[in-house]
Design a protein around this motif. Structure first.
Motif, PDB file in Angstrom:
ATOM      1  N   LEU A   1     -30.991 -41.930 -23.913  1.00  0.00           N
ATOM      2  CA  LEU A   1     -31.618 -43.210 -24.247  1.00  0.00           C
ATOM      3  C   LEU A   1     -31.411 -43.542 -25.715  1.00  0.00           C
TER       4      LEU A   1
ATOM      5  N   THR B   1     -36.863 -45.196 -19.922  1.00  0.00           N
ATOM      6  CA  THR B   1     -35.414 -45.024 -19.770  1.00  0.00           C
ATOM      7  C   THR B   1     -34.753 -46.202 -19.071  1.00  0.00           C
TER       8      THR B   1
ATOM      9  N   GLU C   1     -32.574 -36.859 -21.039  1.00  0.00           N
ATOM     10  CA  GLU C   1     -32.792 -38.275 -20.769  1.00  0.00           C
ATOM     11  C   GLU C   1     -33.095 -39.042 -22.045  1.00  0.00           C
ATOM     12  N   MET C   2     -33.922 -38.462 -22.908  1.00  0.00           N
ATOM     13  CA  MET C   2     -34.284 -39.137 -24.149  1.00  0.00           C
ATOM     14  C   MET C   2     -33.118 -39.144 -25.140  1.00  0.00           C
TER      15      MET C   2
END
Length: 372
Positions: free
Chosen positions: A312, A224, A308-309
Motif C-alpha cells: 500500500l 488497502t 500488505e501495508m
C-alpha cells in the motif's frame, strides 16, 4: 469558540496537523535518553524503600516535646544507627520512623528516645513491622503489577490486535521506568501509597492510549482498497484528532496532583503526601507523552512491516510521485498544514466505508449543488 476549541475542531477535521509518526525517531531517541537516565538513577542511588517494605519501627510521641524536628532526627539516628524520618504532629507530637532496624531492639531505642526527648517512656507508642511482612508486601506488589500487565496485553490483543497490545505494553513499561527512576533520583520514600499511585497512572495511561487506538482502528477499515493514504498517514490523523482532548484531560488531572505535591508536600510540609503525589504527577505526564509519542508511532512501525501495508505504501508513494511528475497537485496528506485545495477542502482521513463503498470516499468537501 475559544482558540483552543477552534484548534481542536480543525485538528479533528484534518484541516491542520502535525507529523508525529514521521518524526518518531526523535521521540524514540528522547524516550531512550530519559529511560537510560532513570535506569542509571536506579542503579547508582537505588530506591528509598519505606518501612512497610523493609521492616522497622514507628515511634509516636503522645506528650509535647520542646525538641525540634531536626534535633529529633539526630537523636533517633544516634539511638538506632539508621536513618530516621521525623514528622511534626498536632499538639506537639512527633512521628519518628526508623526503617531496617531489628524489632528486638525497639525497647532499647524507645528508652533512649524518651531520655533524649525528655519524655516518659509511656508517652511513646511503638508500632513494629517485621522484615518478613515487608517482603510479603513487596512480593504482592510485584505480583499485582505483573497480573495487570498480562491482563492488559490479553484485552488489547482481543479488542484490537497484538501489535497494539505490544505497543501499549512498551508504553506502560516506559511510564513505570521513568516514574521509578524519578523516585530514585529525588530520594522520596517508596510506600504502599507509591504502589497505588503507580497502578493509578498505568490505568490512566492505558485509557489515553486506547482512545487513540480506537480511532485508529475505525479509520483504517479497508485501508488497502484505496491509494491515497498510508497507514502512518491515518495514524497521524488519529493522534491529531484526539490531541487537544489528551492535553485537556492531562492538564486537568495534573493540577490537583500538583497541589498535593508542591503545596501539600512542599509548602505545608505534609510529607506523607509525597509518596503518592510524586508517582501520580510524574506518571500522568509520562503517560500522556507515551500515548502520543510512543504507542501510536510504534503501532505504525509494526503495522507497516506487513506485506500488505508495504505494498500500500509503495502504491501511495508511486501515485504521489506520478502526480508530481505530471505537474498535477498531489492529493494532500493528513499532516499537511494547508489541508485541501479548490476541489478538496476537507479530505477525511477515514479510509473505507462509513455506510458507503470505499471507492466513493473521495474527500470532496463541497456539494455539487444538485439534488437527487
Amino acid at each position: 469558540m475559544s482558540k483552543l476549541g477552534t484548534l481542536g475542531a480543525r485538528l479533528h477535521r484534518g484541516e491542520i496537523g502535525y507529523d508525529f509518526v514521521g518524526k518518531r525517531k526523535i521521540w524514540y531517541g528522547i524516550s531512550i535518553l530519559i529511560t537510560i537516565t532513570a535506569i542509571l538513577g536506579l542503579t547508582v542511588r537505588g530506591l528509598n524503600m519505606g518501612i512497610e517494605f523493609q521492616g522497622g519501627a514507628v515511634f509516636t510521641t503522645t506528650g509535647k516535646s520542646d525538641v525540634s524536628v531536626s534535633q529529633a532526627e539526630t537523636y533517633a539516628e544516634e539511638a538506632s544507627g539508621h536513618d530516621a524520618v521525623v514528622q511534626q504532629l498536632g499538639k506537639g507530637g512527633l512521628r519518628i520512623q526508623i526503617a531496617g532496624i531489628d524489632t528486638e531492639k525497639s525497647d532499647t531505642i524507645k528508652e533512649k528516645l524518651a531520655a533524649d526527648l525528655k519524655l516518659d517512656p509511656e508517652q511513646i507508642n511503638a508500632d513494629l513491622v517485621g522484615p518478613s511482612w515487608g517482603d510479603q508486601v513487596a512480593s504482592k506488589a510485584w505480583q499485582g503489577l505483573a497480573i495487570f500487565m498480562v491482563l492488559v496485553v490479553i484485552y488489547l490483543a482481543i479488542a484490537f490486535e497484538w501489535r497494539m497490545a505490544i505497543a501499549a505494553l512498551v508504553a506502560l513499561i516506559h511510564d513505570i521506568t521513568i516514574t521509578v527512576g524519578v523516585y530514585a533520583l529525588v530520594g522520596f520514600e517508596v510506600t504502599p501509597g507509591t504502589v497505588i499511585g503507580l497502578l493509578t497512572i498505568l490505568g490512566y495511561s492505558l485509557y489515553d492510549t486506547v482512545v487513540v487506538f480506537d480511532s485508529l482502528k475505525e479509520q483504517t477499515k479497508d485501508i488497502t482498497k484505496q491509494t491515497r493514504w498510508t497507514y502512518s498517514d491515518v495514524a497521524d490523523r488519529s493522534i491529531n484528532s484526539t490531541l487537544v482532548r489528551s492535553i485537556n484531560t492531562t492538564v486537568v488531572a495534573l493540577l490537583p496532583v500538583a497541589g498535593l505535591l508542591f503545596i501539600g508536600g512542599g509548602v505545608l510540609g505534609a510529607g506523607m503526601l509525597n509518596d503518592i503525589s510524586l508517582s501520580l504527577f510524574v506518571g500522568l505526564a509520562a503517560g500522556a507523552y507515551s500515548s502520543i509519542f510512543i504507542a501510536t508511532p510504534l503501532v505504525a512501525d509494526l503495522k507497516e512491516r506487513e506485506p500488505e501495508m508495504k505494498a500500500l505504501r509503495k502504491r501511495v508513494l508511486a501515485k504521489r510521485a506520478q502526480a508530481a511528475a505530471t505537474g498535477e497537485s498531489p492529493e494532500p496528506r493528513v499532516t499537511d498544514p494547508a489541508y485541501g485545495d479548490e476541489e478538496d477542502d476537507v479530505a477525511p482521513a477515514v479510509v473505507g466505508p462509513r455506510n458507503q463503498p470505499a471507492s466513493r470516499v473521495r474527500g470532496r468537501g463541497r456539494p455539487s449543488g444538485k439534488r437527487r
